[in-house]
Write a protein that holds these residues in place. Structure first.
Motif, mmCIF file in Angstrom:
data_model
loop_
_atom_site.group_PDB
_atom_site.id
_atom_site.type_symbol
_atom_site.label_atom_id
_atom_site.label_comp_id
_atom_site.label_asym_id
_atom_site.label_seq_id
_atom_site.Cartn_x
_atom_site.Cartn_y
_atom_site.Cartn_z
ATOM 1 N N TYR A 155 -6.656 3.241 6.285
ATOM 2 C CA TYR A 155 -6.092 2.425 5.734
ATOM 3 C C TYR A 155 -6.960 1.219 6.145
ATOM 4 O O TYR A 155 -7.122 0.111 5.663
ATOM 5 N N TYR A 156 -7.057 0.769 6.772
ATOM 6 C CA TYR A 156 -7.852 -0.447 8.098
ATOM 7 C C TYR A 156 -8.069 -0.008 9.554
ATOM 8 O O TYR A 156 -7.506 0.362 9.840
ATOM 9 N N LYS A 161 -8.395 4.047 -3.856
ATOM 10 C CA LYS A 161 -9.780 3.061 -3.101
ATOM 11 C C LYS A 161 -10.869 3.708 -4.568
ATOM 12 O O LYS A 161 -11.309 2.707 -4.380
ATOM 13 N N LEU A 167 -4.201 7.907 -1.512
ATOM 14 C CA LEU A 167 -5.180 6.762 -0.741
ATOM 15 C C LEU A 167 -6.516 6.887 -1.565
ATOM 16 O O LEU A 167 -6.875 5.783 -1.958
ATOM 17 N N TYR A 210 -6.997 -0.431 -4.160
ATOM 18 C CA TYR A 210 -6.495 -0.453 -2.366
ATOM 19 C C TYR A 210 -7.354 -2.427 -2.515
ATOM 20 O O TYR A 210 -6.900 -3.114 -1.720
ATOM 21 N N LEU A 233 0.512 -1.159 -0.025
ATOM 22 C CA LEU A 233 -0.234 -0.204 -0.171
ATOM 23 C C LEU A 233 0.786 0.968 0.012
ATOM 24 O O LEU A 233 0.485 2.454 -0.874
ATOM 25 N N ASN A 245 -3.490 11.257 2.221
ATOM 26 C CA ASN A 245 -4.596 11.764 1.902
ATOM 27 C C ASN A 245 -5.235 11.188 -0.017
ATOM 28 O O ASN A 245 -6.095 10.781 0.061
#
Length: 263
Positions: free
Chosen positions: A122-123, A244, A240, A249, A68, A237
């Protein structure tokens, strides 16, 4: 002005110029030779399936976090330079300027927010217990009073275990060490993050231990950056969010956990 004085002035100018040229060269050396921008990433590579080195001795760091953060760096136009550091040394390494970002299954909490700035989560994880398969005394966290518990040093597992009344907490350098202690009979239970416990049992095919169903916490992981580095936080951010939206992702998540996010 005398010739000697003129010569002395010229030598001074040359020395100052050489000094500044040398300084400029050192600054450029922090990047790659071909001009690529480098994101210096700190990890503790003893936290499978998030970050680890394979058993074949490859120098390549593997895991969910590693895939990631490399994808995040690529989306930002950077190359990830990954450095392996003990977990409790990650924040000090960033504060001293040796790394730019921490990607090491780090839980977002109020204590750490006082030291670092986090990316968006993120998790989502949680703490679970592993015990010997024939143990009938420990059915959940309420049964850990007075027990011997192995945890990884510097983690939320350690913080939660230390709250348990009468517990003897053994803080070890890696999650792998906690399972070794359990198998050796030196502790009664292990507390680790849910995916770490599940990955260990799946990876090793262990039949002499079991993971209990109860989940103590609901924890969110984030990438940590130096306090006040709002520009880098925003870039991470944004990357990310893009990963997604474009499905990258989900691909990385499914590769390591076998399901899509939220399953």
């Amino acid at each position: 002005m005398s010739k000697k004085l003129l010569m002395l002035c010229a030598l001074c100018v040359f020395a100052v110029s050489a000094l500044f040229a040398g300084c400029g060269g050192q600054e450029q050396a922090k990047g790659s030779e071909d001009g690529e921008k480098v994101l210096r990433v700190g990890v503790n590579a003893d936290f499978a399936p998030f970050e680890f080195q394979d058993e074949n001795g490859s120098s390549e760091y593997q895991g969910f976090d590693m895939d990631l953060i490399r994808a995040v760096a690529k989306e930002m136009g950077y190359t990830a330079d990954i450095q392996n550091i003990n977990f409790d040394g990650l924040i000090p390494a960033m504060e001293s300027g040796n790394i730019d970002i921490i990607a090491s299954g780090m839980t977002i909490n109020d204590t750490r927010k006082q030291q670092v700035d986090f990316s968006d989560p993120y998790y989502t994880s949680g703490l679970t217990i592993v015990v010997p398969v024939d143990n009938q005394d420990i059915k959940g966290f309420a049964d850990l009073k007075g027990k011997r518990i192995a945890v990884q040093i510097g983690t939320t597992s350690m913080a939660e275990a230390q709250k348990i009344e009468g517990a003897e907490v053994k803080a070890l350098n890696s999650s792998a060490d906690t399972f070794m202690e359990l198998k050796a009979g030196n502790v009664d239970a292990v507390i680790n993050d849910l995916p770490v416990n599940d990955y260990f049992i799946k990876k090793t095919g262990a039949t002499d231990v079991k993971r209990l169903e109860e989940r103590l916490t609901s924890e969110e992981y984030g990438f940590a950056m130096k306090k006040g580095n709002t520009e880098l936080v925003q870039k991470v951010n944004d990357a990310l969010k893009t990963l997604k939206e474009n499905g990258e992702y989900d691909k990385i998540y499914e590769k390591w956990f076998g399901t899509k996010p939220g399953k």
